[in-house]
Design a protein around this motif. Structure first.
Motif, short mmCIF file in Angstrom:
data_model
loop_
_atom_site.label_atom_id
_atom_site.label_comp_id
_atom_site.label_asym_id
_atom_site.label_seq_id
_atom_site.Cartn_x
_atom_site.Cartn_y
_atom_site.Cartn_z
N UNK A 1 -28.62 15.46 77.19
CA UNK A 1 -29.90 15.84 77.79
C UNK A 1 -30.34 14.62 78.60
N UNK A 2 -30.49 14.81 79.90
CA UNK A 2 -30.74 13.66 80.78
C UNK A 2 -32.17 13.19 80.75
N UNK A 3 -33.11 14.03 80.24
CA UNK A 3 -34.51 13.63 80.28
C UNK A 3 -35.01 13.47 81.69
N UNK B 1 -46.00 9.61 66.79
CA UNK B 1 -44.93 9.28 65.86
C UNK B 1 -43.59 8.99 66.53
N UNK B 2 -43.50 9.17 67.85
CA UNK B 2 -42.26 8.95 68.58
C UNK B 2 -42.35 7.74 69.50
N UNK C 1 -32.30 10.50 74.88
CA UNK C 1 -32.40 9.80 73.60
C UNK C 1 -32.64 8.31 73.82
N UNK C 2 -31.92 7.73 74.77
CA UNK C 2 -32.10 6.31 75.10
C UNK C 2 -33.49 6.04 75.65
N UNK C 3 -34.05 6.99 76.37
CA UNK C 3 -35.42 6.85 76.89
C UNK C 3 -36.43 6.74 75.76
N UNK C 4 -36.21 7.51 74.69
CA UNK C 4 -37.09 7.38 73.53
C UNK C 4 -36.92 6.02 72.86
N UNK C 5 -35.69 5.50 72.84
CA UNK C 5 -35.43 4.25 72.14
C UNK C 5 -36.11 3.06 72.81
N UNK C 6 -36.13 3.03 74.12
CA UNK C 6 -36.42 1.79 74.83
C UNK C 6 -37.86 1.69 75.34
N UNK D 1 -40.44 4.42 64.99
CA UNK D 1 -40.92 5.59 65.72
C UNK D 1 -40.05 5.89 66.93
N UNK D 2 -39.65 4.85 67.66
CA UNK D 2 -38.84 5.09 68.86
C UNK D 2 -37.44 5.59 68.50
#
Length: 367
Positions: free
Chosen positions: A100-102, A198-199, A184-189, A205-206
């Motif tokens: 999923x590219x976001x 919570x995200x 997914x990486x966008x959420x991490x960084x 959270x990330x």
């Protein structure tokens, strides 16, 4: 001493060697449907211990580039069945990369021309590919919108459903794409995630979205058939984090109990320098932390490997080595590595889109 050509077991998969074909986007799936030409392409490369497909969209919302394949429609699954059958007939093993590219997308590619989705409404300073007048054309990504909290569980379930579709289509397993600045990486960084729910905020959270996806996928198809790709410091697609070491050490510790088949690590900048002085990272410490937490999955390394560097990586404790661009021009890369060459040079003008030229027409080694 372990060599690239030794067989190994990775989760539920018995591999003929430790050479992996890395995911390579080639933009040859019109309407997101895998073609017979793609079946030929992958079957040509089936001597690799493991093939990882090009990144494959779990939904239309997850698509970010023209003519990349999907894994959510009947025609797409039928196309993938031809691919997996061809690879298995050639004696290979193949997993599909769930994508999923976001925010790395364009409104022209989204359902009803909607904005792409992202953790936060921050545009990526990068480009994507559209087909204009029959020609792949690089364009700026569109401005995204931030996902509402109630939308996130649905995307987690999209990953789960895509994983089940993958097994139904004959794949030996799946790889969760959590790298290179995609959703997914966008959420991490921290550079792309400014959420206050919570995200977002803390490392825990990330990392929440990644771990929810990983748990959903492993519950659906089993940890032994699931891998995950991570890229701690790559700047690809405008992915930046303020402090990557503790973030990714937390991630691998939390992944350890899922009994994944493998972790796929991009070292340095994707397709670029392996060492980034401005973004130092200790991969040995990351691996040690994963094992200390009980992680048993194979450790796959990636980025700029040749034969000598790959053998050194195995001597240093890696289990698998992924090769990317070398597989584009060398369908029989395993034989060429064993022989020490020679190696075909890839034609970069044919990387994205088109037909068999620069795709299935590279010559094998002469007998």
């Amino acid at each position: 001493m372990t060599t690239l050509f030794d067989p190994t077991t990775v989760g539920d998969l018995r591999l003929a060697n430790r050479i992996v074909m890395a995911p390579l986007t080639r933009n040859r799936a019109p309407d997101a449907i895998p073609t017979p030409l793609m079946a030929e392409y992958y079957a040509q490369r089936a001597s690799a211990g493991l093939l990882i497909t090009e990144a494959t969209a779990i939904t239309q919302q997850g698509q970010g580039y023209a003519d990349v394949p999907g894994l959510y429609g009947i025609e797409q699954l039928d196309g993938w069945k031809r691919v997996t059958q061809a690879v298995h007939d050639a004696g290979g093993k193949i997993v599909v990369q769930l994508w999923h590219v976001g925010r790395v997308s364009h409104t022209d590619l989204q359902p009803h021309f909607a904005k792409p989705v992202a953790p936060s409404a921050i545009r990526a300073h990068t480009k994507t590919v559209l087909i204009k007048d029959g020609v792949p054309t690089f364009v700026e990504t569109s401005e995204p919108r931030a996902l509402d909290p109630e939308e996130i569980p649905g995307i987690v379930m999209d990953y789960r459903h895509a994983a089940l579709n993958a097994i139904a289509a004959g794949f030996d397993g799946v790889e969760i794409h959590a790298a290179n600045g995609y959703l997914i990486d966008q959420f991490l960084k921290t550079g792309s995630n400014h959420r206050r729910d919570d995200y977002g905020g803390s490392i825990a959270n990330r990392a929440r979205f990644l771990l929810e996806v990983a748990r959903a996928v492993t519950e659906a198809v089993g940890g032994g058939r699931t891998g995950i790709r991570l890229s701690p410091v790559t700047p690809a697609n405008d992915a930046v984090d303020a402090d990557s070491q503790p973030l990714f050490e937390h991630v691998v510790r939390k992944l350890a109990p899922l009994n994944l088949a493998y972790l796929h690590l991009i070292e340095g900048a994707t397709g670029g320098p392996r060492d980034l002085p401005e973004r130092p990272f200790d991969y040995a410490a990351l691996k040690a932390g994963y094992h200390a937490a009980g992680g048993q999955g194979a450790w796959m390394v990636n980025n700029g490997y040749d034969l000598a560097l790959a053998q050194q990586a195995l001597a240093d404790g890696a289990d698998l080595v992924a090769f990317g661009k070398a597989f584009i021009a060398n369908p029989d890369l395993v034989a060429r590595l064993r022989a020490g060459g020679p190696f075909n040079e890839p034609d970069k003008t044919t990387f994205y889109g088109g037909g068999d030229k620069g795709y299935t027409d590279y010559p094998p080694l002469a007998n």
